[in-house]
Design a protein around this motif. Sequence first.
Motif, mmCIF file in Angstrom:
data_model
loop_
_atom_site.group_PDB
_atom_site.id
_atom_site.type_symbol
_atom_site.label_atom_id
_atom_site.label_comp_id
_atom_site.label_asym_id
_atom_site.label_seq_id
_atom_site.Cartn_x
_atom_site.Cartn_y
_atom_site.Cartn_z
ATOM 1 N N TYR A 35 0.835 -1.196 0.000
ATOM 2 C CA TYR A 35 0.000 0.000 0.000
ATOM 3 C C TYR A 35 0.870 1.245 0.000
ATOM 4 O O TYR A 35 1.950 1.269 0.595
ATOM 5 N N VAL A 36 0.362 2.267 -0.684
ATOM 6 C CA VAL A 36 1.068 3.538 -0.796
ATOM 7 C C VAL A 36 0.072 4.688 -0.654
ATOM 8 O O VAL A 36 -1.130 4.493 -0.837
ATOM 9 N N THR A 37 0.611 5.849 -0.347
ATOM 10 C CA THR A 37 -0.150 7.096 -0.399
ATOM 11 C C THR A 37 0.459 7.940 -1.518
ATOM 12 O O THR A 37 1.519 7.598 -2.044
ATOM 13 N N ARG A 38 -0.184 9.033 -1.844
ATOM 14 C CA ARG A 38 0.386 9.929 -2.864
ATOM 15 C C ARG A 38 1.785 10.397 -2.463
ATOM 16 O O ARG A 38 2.684 10.471 -3.287
ATOM 17 N N GLU A 39 1.957 10.695 -1.195
ATOM 18 C CA GLU A 39 3.251 11.167 -0.703
ATOM 19 C C GLU A 39 4.341 10.099 -0.871
ATOM 20 O O GLU A 39 5.474 10.398 -1.250
ATOM 21 N N ILE A 40 4.018 8.855 -0.609
ATOM 22 C CA ILE A 40 4.983 7.765 -0.782
ATOM 23 C C ILE A 40 5.302 7.580 -2.261
ATOM 24 O O ILE A 40 6.472 7.433 -2.637
ATOM 25 N N THR A 78 -4.228 9.198 8.753
ATOM 26 C CA THR A 78 -3.489 9.201 10.014
ATOM 27 C C THR A 78 -2.187 9.968 9.848
ATOM 28 O O THR A 78 -1.535 9.878 8.821
ATOM 29 N N LYS A 79 -1.821 10.715 10.860
ATOM 30 C CA LYS A 79 -0.530 11.411 10.877
ATOM 31 C C LYS A 79 0.173 11.085 12.185
ATOM 32 O O LYS A 79 -0.127 11.667 13.221
ATOM 33 N N VAL A 80 1.076 10.101 12.146
ATOM 34 C CA VAL A 80 1.851 9.794 13.347
ATOM 35 C C VAL A 80 3.092 10.670 13.377
ATOM 36 O O VAL A 80 3.568 11.139 12.340
ATOM 37 N N ASP A 89 7.724 8.993 8.975
ATOM 38 C CA ASP A 89 6.403 8.848 9.591
ATOM 39 C C ASP A 89 5.330 8.449 8.584
ATOM 40 O O ASP A 89 4.378 7.747 8.924
ATOM 41 N N LYS A 90 5.476 8.870 7.331
ATOM 42 C CA LYS A 90 4.448 8.578 6.316
ATOM 43 C C LYS A 90 4.276 7.077 6.082
ATOM 44 O O LYS A 90 3.194 6.626 5.748
ATOM 45 N N ALA A 95 0.700 2.455 6.784
ATOM 46 C CA ALA A 95 0.451 1.094 7.274
ATOM 47 C C ALA A 95 -0.773 1.056 8.173
ATOM 48 O O ALA A 95 -1.592 0.129 8.081
ATOM 49 N N ILE A 96 -0.929 2.048 9.016
ATOM 50 C CA ILE A 96 -2.098 2.104 9.900
ATOM 51 C C ILE A 96 -3.370 2.305 9.077
ATOM 52 O O ILE A 96 -4.357 1.595 9.251
ATOM 53 N N ASP A 97 -3.338 3.272 8.149
ATOM 54 C CA ASP A 97 -4.523 3.566 7.331
ATOM 55 C C ASP A 97 -4.942 2.380 6.471
ATOM 56 O O ASP A 97 -6.128 2.149 6.255
#
Length: 137
Positions: A35-40, A78-80, A89-90, A95-97
Amino acid sequence: MRIVIDTNVIASALFFGGKPGKLIELLINKKLYSYVTREILEEYEETIAYLQNKYSGKNISVPLSHIISACKMTEERTKVRICRDPDDDKFISCAIDAECLYIVSGDKDLLEIEMYKDVKILTVSNFLENVYKECEF
């Protein structure tokens, strides 16, 4: 199996193969899901572009686009704030999301954390040998 793959693992897989390459092979063959986000994704693209420019004579084993198309996008919710290096942190947030059980990384700052909530942070070797051991290479 749901995981998040750190950028350094992607770079190692593309430029050097080895165990990171085996992990990417599992991803592309849909034996696991990353899994990825746009930022990753942006970090993957920027890092690989930089390394391709720096090592222009080095061929990569598989196009980054194949890896990206094999990944699953998740929304950033989520923002840890736990890592010594805030750029890491991203990966934990993702991973949590995405409800992943593992982050696969070679980054010492992430690896020192070992576990955050239900997410284990492992090296490629530890992941392949201890978590994904039923797979033959």
